[in-house]
Write a protein that holds these residues in place. Structure first.
Motif, PDB file in Angstrom:
ATOM      1  N   PHE A 167       0.836  -1.200   0.000  1.00  0.00           N
ATOM      2  CA  PHE A 167       0.000   0.000   0.000  1.00  0.00           C
ATOM      3  C   PHE A 167       0.875   1.256   0.000  1.00  0.00           C
ATOM      4  O   PHE A 167       0.619   2.201  -0.747  1.00  0.00           O
ATOM      5  CB  PHE A 167      -0.932   0.006   1.218  1.00  0.00           C
ATOM      6  CG  PHE A 167      -1.716   1.276   1.362  1.00  0.00           C
ATOM      7  CD1 PHE A 167      -2.805   1.532   0.547  1.00  0.00           C
ATOM      8  CD2 PHE A 167      -1.350   2.222   2.309  1.00  0.00           C
ATOM      9  CE1 PHE A 167      -3.516   2.718   0.673  1.00  0.00           C
ATOM     10  CE2 PHE A 167      -2.060   3.403   2.439  1.00  0.00           C
ATOM     11  CZ  PHE A 167      -3.144   3.646   1.622  1.00  0.00           C
ATOM     12  N   ARG A 168       1.917   1.268   0.837  1.00  0.00           N
ATOM     13  CA  ARG A 168       2.807   2.434   0.887  1.00  0.00           C
ATOM     14  C   ARG A 168       3.522   2.644  -0.449  1.00  0.00           C
ATOM     15  O   ARG A 168       3.666   3.782  -0.904  1.00  0.00           O
ATOM     16  CB  ARG A 168       3.819   2.287   2.024  1.00  0.00           C
ATOM     17  CG  ARG A 168       3.239   2.597   3.400  1.00  0.00           C
ATOM     18  CD  ARG A 168       4.326   2.708   4.448  1.00  0.00           C
ATOM     19  NE  ARG A 168       5.038   1.454   4.643  1.00  0.00           N
ATOM     20  CZ  ARG A 168       4.698   0.505   5.484  1.00  0.00           C
ATOM     21  NH1 ARG A 168       3.630   0.661   6.244  1.00  0.00           N
ATOM     22  NH2 ARG A 168       5.425  -0.595   5.609  1.00  0.00           N
ATOM     23  N   ARG A 169       3.980   1.551  -1.064  1.00  0.00           N
ATOM     24  CA  ARG A 169       4.647   1.671  -2.367  1.00  0.00           C
ATOM     25  C   ARG A 169       3.686   2.215  -3.424  1.00  0.00           C
ATOM     26  O   ARG A 169       4.039   3.094  -4.211  1.00  0.00           O
ATOM     27  CB  ARG A 169       5.192   0.310  -2.820  1.00  0.00           C
ATOM     28  CG  ARG A 169       6.501  -0.083  -2.210  1.00  0.00           C
ATOM     29  CD  ARG A 169       7.110  -1.284  -2.910  1.00  0.00           C
ATOM     30  NE  ARG A 169       6.199  -2.407  -3.100  1.00  0.00           N
ATOM     31  CZ  ARG A 169       5.997  -3.387  -2.245  1.00  0.00           C
ATOM     32  NH1 ARG A 169       6.641  -3.406  -1.096  1.00  0.00           N
ATOM     33  NH2 ARG A 169       5.145  -4.363  -2.518  1.00  0.00           N
ATOM     34  N   GLU A 170       2.465   1.683  -3.451  1.00  0.00           N
ATOM     35  CA  GLU A 170       1.481   2.143  -4.434  1.00  0.00           C
ATOM     36  C   GLU A 170       1.098   3.597  -4.201  1.00  0.00           C
ATOM     37  O   GLU A 170       0.946   4.365  -5.152  1.00  0.00           O
ATOM     38  CB  GLU A 170       0.238   1.256  -4.390  1.00  0.00           C
ATOM     39  CG  GLU A 170       0.460  -0.131  -4.961  1.00  0.00           C
ATOM     40  CD  GLU A 170      -0.725  -1.059  -4.758  1.00  0.00           C
ATOM     41  OE1 GLU A 170      -1.723  -0.652  -4.102  1.00  0.00           O
ATOM     42  OE2 GLU A 170      -0.664  -2.201  -5.248  1.00  0.00           O
ATOM     43  N   GLN A 171       0.961   3.967  -2.935  1.00  0.00           N
ATOM     44  CA  GLN A 171       0.617   5.349  -2.613  1.00  0.00           C
ATOM     45  C   GLN A 171       1.757   6.286  -3.024  1.00  0.00           C
ATOM     46  O   GLN A 171       1.511   7.343  -3.611  1.00  0.00           O
ATOM     47  CB  GLN A 171       0.334   5.486  -1.121  1.00  0.00           C
ATOM     48  CG  GLN A 171      -0.208   6.839  -0.734  1.00  0.00           C
ATOM     49  CD  GLN A 171      -0.546   6.911   0.737  1.00  0.00           C
ATOM     50  OE1 GLN A 171       0.108   6.286   1.570  1.00  0.00           O
ATOM     51  NE2 GLN A 171      -1.568   7.667   1.063  1.00  0.00           N
TER      52      GLN A 171
END
Length: 175
Positions: free
Chosen positions: A33-37
């Motif tokens: 999620f952090r990478r995608e965000q």
């Protein structure tokens, strides 16, 4: 009861394994999620950076054409100040919202370089509104504008961790 006690270590092992598996999945999902965000925000910043550069370049192109009208620039498509005024106003009005997005999403360094670039463009516009005929002074403004543009693009590349790009200096053969 002894059968239960014999199977208790296996049961504890299954519970610990399930808990460990759950934690691994949760951590993996959080990292994804952090990478995608981060990727989404980077894409948005790139779009804002490009939009700002395009809107400012539109103003620059118009100033070149008006400067050609006054004999300050070799642009082959001169434009009178009267014809250019609504186009310059439109370009400035289009530049303002993109500038606000730049301030909101851009890094400090990129915003600072954008400010340096736009202040030079504003000086170019003022130079032309005054109707000045001074090719040497115009050339100095153009060089400052080009340096501001290069500085802006370098800051954008650094902010987005992009490799160094083209210098944007074109050699145009003289007729």
């Amino acid at each position: 009861m002894s059968a239960f006690l014999q199977q208790l270590p296996a049961l504890i092992g299954v519970v610990i394994g399930a808990l460990g598996s759950y934690l691994a999945v949760v951590r993996g999902d959080q990292a994804r999620f952090r990478r995608e965000q981060a990727a989404r925000w980077e894409e948005r910043r790139l779009a804002v950076y490009a939009d700002y550069a395009q809107s400012l370049k539109r103003s620059v192109t118009l100033t070149y054409r008006v400067a050609a009208h006054f004999g300050n620039d070799p642009n082959p498509h001169p434009l009178s100040p009267q014809e250019a005024e609504p186009l310059l106003t439109e370009a400035q009005l289009a530049r303002d919202p993109v500038g606000e997005a730049l301030i909101l999403l851009g890094s400090t360094e990129v915003v600072q370089k954008a400010q340096e670039w736009v202040l030079t463009v504003v000086e170019m516009e003022r130079f032309l509104r005054d109707g000045t005929h001074d090719p040497a002074a115009w050339r100095a403004l153009v060089e400052r504008q080009l340096a501001g543009r290069r500085g802006y693009y370098a800051a954008v590349r650094e902010d987005l961790a992009l490799p160094p790009g083209h210098s944007a200096r074109w050699s145009v053969p003289q007729p």
